[in-house]
Motif scaffolding. Structure first.
Motif, PDB file in Angstrom:
ATOM      1  N   UNK A  30       1.048  -1.141   0.079  1.00  4.29           N
ATOM      2  CA  UNK A  30      -0.081  -0.054  -0.059  1.00  4.29           C
ATOM      3  C   UNK A  30       0.991   1.417  -0.194  1.00  4.29           C
ATOM      4  N   UNK A  31       2.056   1.458   0.707  1.00  5.81           N
ATOM      5  CA  UNK A  31       2.901   2.259   0.805  1.00  5.81           C
ATOM      6  C   UNK A  31       3.538   2.643  -0.476  1.00  5.81           C
ATOM      7  N   UNK A  32       3.913   1.583  -1.267  1.00  2.44           N
ATOM      8  CA  UNK A  32       4.653   1.847  -2.398  1.00  2.44           C
ATOM      9  C   UNK A  32       3.613   2.313  -3.654  1.00  2.44           C
ATOM     10  N   UNK A  33       2.338   1.883  -3.485  1.00  2.00           N
ATOM     11  CA  UNK A  33       1.506   2.399  -4.552  1.00  2.00           C
ATOM     12  C   UNK A  33       1.342   3.837  -4.029  1.00  2.00           C
ATOM     13  N   UNK A  34       0.937   4.333  -2.781  1.00  5.27           N
ATOM     14  CA  UNK A  34       0.734   5.506  -2.594  1.00  5.27           C
ATOM     15  C   UNK A  34       1.986   6.511  -3.066  1.00  5.27           C
ATOM     16  N   UNK A  35       3.171   6.050  -2.758  1.00  4.07           N
ATOM     17  CA  UNK A  35       3.970   6.639  -3.123  1.00  4.07           C
ATOM     18  C   UNK A  35       4.424   6.912  -4.539  1.00  4.07           C
ATOM     19  N   UNK A  40       3.482  10.684  -9.491  1.00  3.27           N
ATOM     20  CA  UNK A  40       2.786  10.696 -10.634  1.00  3.27           C
ATOM     21  C   UNK A  40       2.992   9.382 -11.395  1.00  3.27           C
ATOM     22  N   UNK A  41       3.512   8.343 -11.004  1.00  3.48           N
ATOM     23  CA  UNK A  41       3.716   7.305 -11.601  1.00  3.48           C
ATOM     24  C   UNK A  41       2.554   6.440 -12.136  1.00  3.48           C
ATOM     25  N   UNK A  42       2.287   5.806 -13.142  1.00  5.07           N
ATOM     26  CA  UNK A  42       0.929   5.139 -13.641  1.00  5.07           C
ATOM     27  C   UNK A  42       1.323   3.589 -13.201  1.00  5.07           C
ATOM     28  N   UNK A  47       4.536  -1.392 -12.238  1.00  7.03           N
ATOM     29  CA  UNK A  47       4.225  -3.032 -12.529  1.00  7.03           C
ATOM     30  C   UNK A  47       5.657  -3.287 -13.136  1.00  7.03           C
ATOM     31  N   UNK A  48       6.116  -2.381 -14.200  1.00  6.94           N
ATOM     32  CA  UNK A  48       7.405  -2.443 -14.944  1.00  6.94           C
ATOM     33  C   UNK A  48       8.754  -2.525 -13.735  1.00  6.94           C
ATOM     34  N   UNK A  67       0.560  -9.053 -10.190  1.00  6.66           N
ATOM     35  CA  UNK A  67      -0.785  -9.082 -10.191  1.00  6.66           C
ATOM     36  C   UNK A  67      -1.190  -8.767  -8.624  1.00  6.66           C
ATOM     37  N   UNK A  68      -0.525  -8.956  -7.581  1.00  4.46           N
ATOM     38  CA  UNK A  68      -1.111  -8.410  -6.433  1.00  4.46           C
ATOM     39  C   UNK A  68      -0.962  -6.925  -6.089  1.00  4.46           C
ATOM     40  N   UNK A  69      -0.028  -6.348  -6.903  1.00  4.14           N
ATOM     41  CA  UNK A  69       0.184  -4.698  -6.786  1.00  4.14           C
ATOM     42  C   UNK A  69      -0.853  -4.277  -7.735  1.00  4.14           C
ATOM     43  N   UNK A  70      -1.084  -4.919  -9.079  1.00  4.87           N
ATOM     44  CA  UNK A  70      -2.412  -4.356  -9.834  1.00  4.87           C
ATOM     45  C   UNK A  70      -3.758  -4.425  -8.964  1.00  4.87           C
ATOM     46  N   UNK A  71      -3.838  -5.657  -8.203  1.00  5.93           N
ATOM     47  CA  UNK A  71      -5.071  -5.657  -7.795  1.00  5.93           C
ATOM     48  C   UNK A  71      -5.359  -4.530  -6.348  1.00  5.93           C
ATOM     49  N   UNK A  72      -4.132  -4.502  -5.945  1.00  6.67           N
ATOM     50  CA  UNK A  72      -3.994  -3.404  -4.931  1.00  6.67           C
ATOM     51  C   UNK A  72      -4.427  -1.990  -5.298  1.00  6.67           C
ATOM     52  N   UNK A  73      -3.734  -1.736  -6.311  1.00  4.63           N
ATOM     53  CA  UNK A  73      -3.873  -0.407  -6.914  1.00  4.63           C
ATOM     54  C   UNK A  73      -5.337  -0.286  -7.342  1.00  4.63           C
ATOM     55  N   UNK A  74      -5.969  -1.110  -7.870  1.00  7.09           N
ATOM     56  CA  UNK A  74      -7.485  -0.738  -8.014  1.00  7.09           C
ATOM     57  C   UNK A  74      -8.529  -0.644  -6.865  1.00  7.09           C
TER      58      UNK A  74
END
Length: 77
Positions: A30-35, A40-42, A47-48, A67-74
């Motif tokens: 969650x922290x990595x996604x929010x950061x 401004x990253x997509x 995921x790259x 896949x886990x990161x993509x699910x969490x992002x959504x």
């Protein structure tokens, strides 16, 4: 959740000092996604980075983490 969501890269790195469990991993993701969003990253850029070759995870583990990161992002608003 027992762990606050990290708000900076330094806070993510500081998680190394804690005992690893599912909640810690969820907080780190969650922290990595929010950061990443604050930078401004997509999702594609993040995921790259997840899929980039490293010495910690093998190819299959990186794809699983992607896949886990993509699910969490959504699910994280």
């Amino acid at each position: 959740m027992n762990y606050p969501i990290p708000a900076s890269p330094e806070e993510v790195v500081a998680l190394k000092q804690k005992s690893i469990d599912e909640e810690l991993i969820a907080a780190a993701i969650a922290g990595v996604i929010q950061i990443s969003r604050s930078e401004g990253k997509s999702l594609e850029q993040l995921t790259e980075e997840v899929l980039a070759d490293d010495c910690l995870l093998d190819k299959q583990q990186r794809r699983w983490l992607k896949e886990i990161v993509a699910q969490a992002w959504e699910s994280i608003a």
